[in-house]
Motif scaffolding. Sequence first.
Motif, PDB file in Angstrom:
ATOM      1  N   LYS A  85      -0.841  20.678  -0.714  1.00 49.23           N
ATOM      2  CA  LYS A  85      -1.603  19.819   0.197  1.00 49.23           C
ATOM      3  C   LYS A  85      -0.696  19.217   1.271  1.00 49.23           C
ATOM      4  O   LYS A  85      -1.091  19.073   2.426  1.00 49.23           O
ATOM      5  N   LYS A  86       0.522  18.889   0.878  1.00 51.04           N
ATOM      6  CA  LYS A  86       1.470  18.329   1.838  1.00 51.04           C
ATOM      7  C   LYS A  86       1.768  19.336   2.943  1.00 51.04           C
ATOM      8  O   LYS A  86       1.872  18.965   4.128  1.00 51.04           O
ATOM      9  N   SER A  87       1.892  20.609   2.575  1.00 48.62           N
ATOM     10  CA  SER A  87       2.221  21.644   3.559  1.00 48.62           C
ATOM     11  C   SER A  87       1.100  21.831   4.580  1.00 48.62           C
ATOM     12  O   SER A  87       1.333  22.374   5.671  1.00 48.62           O
ATOM     13  N   ILE A  88      -0.122  21.400   4.251  1.00 44.30           N
ATOM     14  CA  ILE A  88      -1.251  21.507   5.173  1.00 44.30           C
ATOM     15  C   ILE A  88      -1.465  20.205   5.941  1.00 44.30           C
ATOM     16  O   ILE A  88      -1.680  20.208   7.161  1.00 44.30           O
ATOM     17  N   VAL A  89      -1.398  19.078   5.248  1.00 40.53           N
ATOM     18  CA  VAL A  89      -1.751  17.789   5.855  1.00 40.53           C
ATOM     19  C   VAL A  89      -0.685  17.312   6.839  1.00 40.53           C
ATOM     20  O   VAL A  89      -1.018  16.819   7.928  1.00 40.53           O
ATOM     21  N   ILE A  90       0.595  17.460   6.479  1.00 37.77           N
ATOM     22  CA  ILE A  90       1.665  16.943   7.352  1.00 37.77           C
ATOM     23  C   ILE A  90       1.647  17.604   8.734  1.00 37.77           C
ATOM     24  O   ILE A  90       1.731  16.911   9.762  1.00 37.77           O
ATOM     25  N   PRO A  91       1.534  18.939   8.847  1.00 36.34           N
ATOM     26  CA  PRO A  91       1.429  19.530  10.197  1.00 36.34           C
ATOM     27  C   PRO A  91       0.227  19.013  10.978  1.00 36.34           C
ATOM     28  O   PRO A  91       0.291  18.858  12.199  1.00 36.34           O
ATOM     29  N   PHE A  92      -0.874  18.732  10.286  1.00 34.41           N
ATOM     30  CA  PHE A  92      -2.052  18.175  10.956  1.00 34.41           C
ATOM     31  C   PHE A  92      -1.745  16.780  11.507  1.00 34.41           C
ATOM     32  O   PHE A  92      -2.119  16.454  12.646  1.00 34.41           O
ATOM     33  N   LEU A  93      -1.051  15.967  10.723  1.00 31.39           N
ATOM     34  CA  LEU A  93      -0.685  14.628  11.188  1.00 31.39           C
ATOM     35  C   LEU A  93       0.280  14.700  12.369  1.00 31.39           C
ATOM     36  O   LEU A  93       0.188  13.891  13.300  1.00 31.39           O
ATOM     37  N   ARG A  94       1.172  15.660  12.346  1.00 29.43           N
ATOM     38  CA  ARG A  94       2.074  15.840  13.489  1.00 29.43           C
ATOM     39  C   ARG A  94       1.290  16.240  14.736  1.00 29.43           C
ATOM     40  O   ARG A  94       1.634  15.832  15.855  1.00 29.43           O
ATOM     41  N   TYR A  95       0.251  17.037  14.534  1.00 34.52           N
ATOM     42  CA  TYR A  95      -0.601  17.422  15.667  1.00 34.52           C
ATOM     43  C   TYR A  95      -1.274  16.185  16.264  1.00 34.52           C
ATOM     44  O   TYR A  95      -1.340  16.037  17.492  1.00 34.52           O
ATOM     45  N   LEU A  96      -1.762  15.295  15.409  1.00 33.04           N
ATOM     46  CA  LEU A  96      -2.388  14.061  15.903  1.00 33.04           C
ATOM     47  C   LEU A  96      -1.377  13.229  16.694  1.00 33.04           C
ATOM     48  O   LEU A  96      -1.712  12.648  17.732  1.00 33.04           O
ATOM     49  N   ASP A  97      -0.132  13.173  16.206  1.00 33.26           N
ATOM     50  CA  ASP A  97       0.919  12.457  16.941  1.00 33.26           C
ATOM     51  C   ASP A  97       1.107  13.065  18.330  1.00 33.26           C
ATOM     52  O   ASP A  97       1.245  12.348  19.330  1.00 33.26           O
ATOM     53  N   SER A  98       1.099  14.401  18.392  1.00 33.81           N
ATOM     54  CA  SER A  98       1.324  15.078  19.676  1.00 33.81           C
ATOM     55  C   SER A  98       0.176  14.840  20.652  1.00 33.81           C
ATOM     56  O   SER A  98       0.360  14.928  21.868  1.00 33.81           O
ATOM     57  N   GLU A  99      -1.008  14.522  20.097  1.00 34.16           N
ATOM     58  CA  GLU A  99      -2.171  14.245  20.937  1.00 34.16           C
ATOM     59  C   GLU A  99      -2.294  12.753  21.268  1.00 34.16           C
ATOM     60  O   GLU A  99      -3.303  12.307  21.828  1.00 34.16           O
ATOM     61  N   ALA A 100      -1.271  11.985  20.893  1.00 32.29           N
ATOM     62  CA  ALA A 100      -1.218  10.541  21.168  1.00 32.29           C
ATOM     63  C   ALA A 100      -2.355   9.774  20.493  1.00 32.29           C
ATOM     64  O   ALA A 100      -2.851   8.774  21.022  1.00 32.29           O
ATOM     65  N   ILE A 101      -2.768  10.236  19.303  1.00 31.33           N
ATOM     66  CA  ILE A 101      -3.774   9.513  18.523  1.00 31.33           C
ATOM     67  C   ILE A 101      -3.049   8.394  17.789  1.00 31.33           C
ATOM     68  O   ILE A 101      -2.072   8.638  17.070  1.00 31.33           O
ATOM     69  N   THR A 102      -3.503   7.179  17.955  1.00 32.49           N
ATOM     70  CA  THR A 102      -2.765   6.025  17.418  1.00 32.49           C
ATOM     71  C   THR A 102      -3.311   5.507  16.093  1.00 32.49           C
ATOM     72  O   THR A 102      -2.732   4.606  15.496  1.00 32.49           O
ATOM     73  N   GLY A 103      -4.434   6.034  15.642  1.00 27.76           N
ATOM     74  CA  GLY A 103      -4.993   5.561  14.380  1.00 27.76           C
ATOM     75  C   GLY A 103      -6.152   6.433  13.948  1.00 27.76           C
ATOM     76  O   GLY A 103      -6.720   7.194  14.756  1.00 27.76           O
ATOM     77  N   LEU A 104      -6.544   6.336  12.687  1.00 31.95           N
ATOM     78  CA  LEU A 104      -7.642   7.152  12.182  1.00 31.95           C
ATOM     79  C   LEU A 104      -8.946   6.881  12.915  1.00 31.95           C
ATOM     80  O   LEU A 104      -9.757   7.782  13.128  1.00 31.95           O
ATOM     81  N   SER A 105      -9.146   5.627  13.320  1.00 31.56           N
ATOM     82  CA  SER A 105     -10.395   5.276  14.012  1.00 31.56           C
ATOM     83  C   SER A 105     -10.476   5.896  15.399  1.00 31.56           C
ATOM     84  O   SER A 105     -11.561   5.989  15.986  1.00 31.56           O
ATOM     85  N   ASN A 106      -9.334   6.325  15.946  1.00 29.26           N
ATOM     86  CA  ASN A 106      -9.323   6.961  17.267  1.00 29.26           C
ATOM     87  C   ASN A 106      -9.492   8.478  17.196  1.00 29.26           C
ATOM     88  O   ASN A 106      -9.607   9.141  18.227  1.00 29.26           O
ATOM     89  N   MET A 107      -9.482   9.012  15.998  1.00 35.84           N
ATOM     90  CA  MET A 107      -9.612  10.456  15.822  1.00 35.84           C
ATOM     91  C   MET A 107     -11.087  10.843  15.831  1.00 35.84           C
ATOM     92  O   MET A 107     -11.928  10.122  15.301  1.00 35.84           O
TER      93      MET A 107
END
Length: 407
Positions: free
Chosen positions: A134-156
């Motif tokens: 699960k870590k191998s899938i979730v962490i790249p997704f979180l990095r993608y959110l960082d690259s899109e300048a998403i600052t919190g779950l409520s902004n996704m």
Amino acid sequence: MTNSIVQCELHAGIDELKSYVTANYGKKSVRHYSGVLDGLKDYAANAMGSVSDIIGEYYEKVTLKPPFQHPETAWRRHKARTLLMLTDILAGSEPKREYYYNKTTYSGVFKECWERYSEWLLEIDNNVSSLRTKKSIVIPFLRYLDSEAITGLSNMTVEHVLSYLNCCSNNTPNRSKRTAYILRNFLNSPKIRPELTFDPVPPLSGYRNRKNTRLASFYTPDELKLVMDSVDRTTKWGKTIYAMMLFAVAYGLRVSDIREMKLSSINWQKRVVSLNQKKTGRFVELPLIDEVKFAVLDYLKNVRPKSDDPHIFLRHLHPHIPYSEKDNFGSKVSAFFEKSGVNTENKHHGFHSMRTSLATDLLADGVPINEIAPILGHATIVSTEQYVWSDIKHLKAAALEVPKYGN
């Protein structure tokens, strides 16, 4: 801590590790480990800082990676393992059998979200292997959110999730499907879902890979016989891998179950093979056919090291321990497919393809799918159907005949 104290602590740890290696490994391995540790001693003689600083610096020097990242070559990974073992010794722990490098470390905006999710997974009894997947899938997704300048779950938004899945379109269909499944598990978990402004279940439940984009990874009985006949059973390794492959050909067992089988799994008097499957935990009992019996007896008599370990299959080299979760023998089995001359173009050719072949041949022989499911250890026929989707021409192949053991 003065340099002399650092040197004493480091040298004591090195000496202790050398003793451990000498007691548990063969002479060749002892030389390899000692070479790395002696190199560390020489490096530490002119280094400053704490013991952990020195080990970290030396790790980077010999692996060309920051501590403790994944080295690129087998020889550098061996050096890395030596230093990781030393850190365990210095911490008062016994060296681990396997080490997993920090390939998926994460310190971005959503670090606390990942920590909450991983803690929840452990609370509901996910094992270490499942957590790692699960870590191998979730962490790249979180990095993608960082690259899109998403600052919190409520902004996704759901568009961010679908956009990420679209970025993963180069993955294999099964990988894409697994990515969507794990992201749904992550986003819909009680630690994450309350902070979202959308329901992640409908879009991710509807994310499907197209059927029949999977590789038709099944082989006819004649093809499997050619593969089995290509194994040189005059060698120790040949006797070992042949017995392993027979468990896959005859019973459709997963490589994890073959690897974990115990001596007690075989009841010689009742002529049955029984085990709890590692992936599903389901109990299966199968008849001990002669070909499997003779292959296993050949292995036990002429190959298996003398050991009190309950596993059937043990490593040939000292220390004689069971194979690890990383040992899937994919390249080993693939070599026999290549040697046999069987056409593997656009097909998988490992242990799992033998499992698929058994399911296909059983169906072709008129065995109902609801009877095939328990043989493969499936809880429902839904899982079994994934193995027998092939076109009707291939399903008319003759039922699987296990190759006769011997010449």
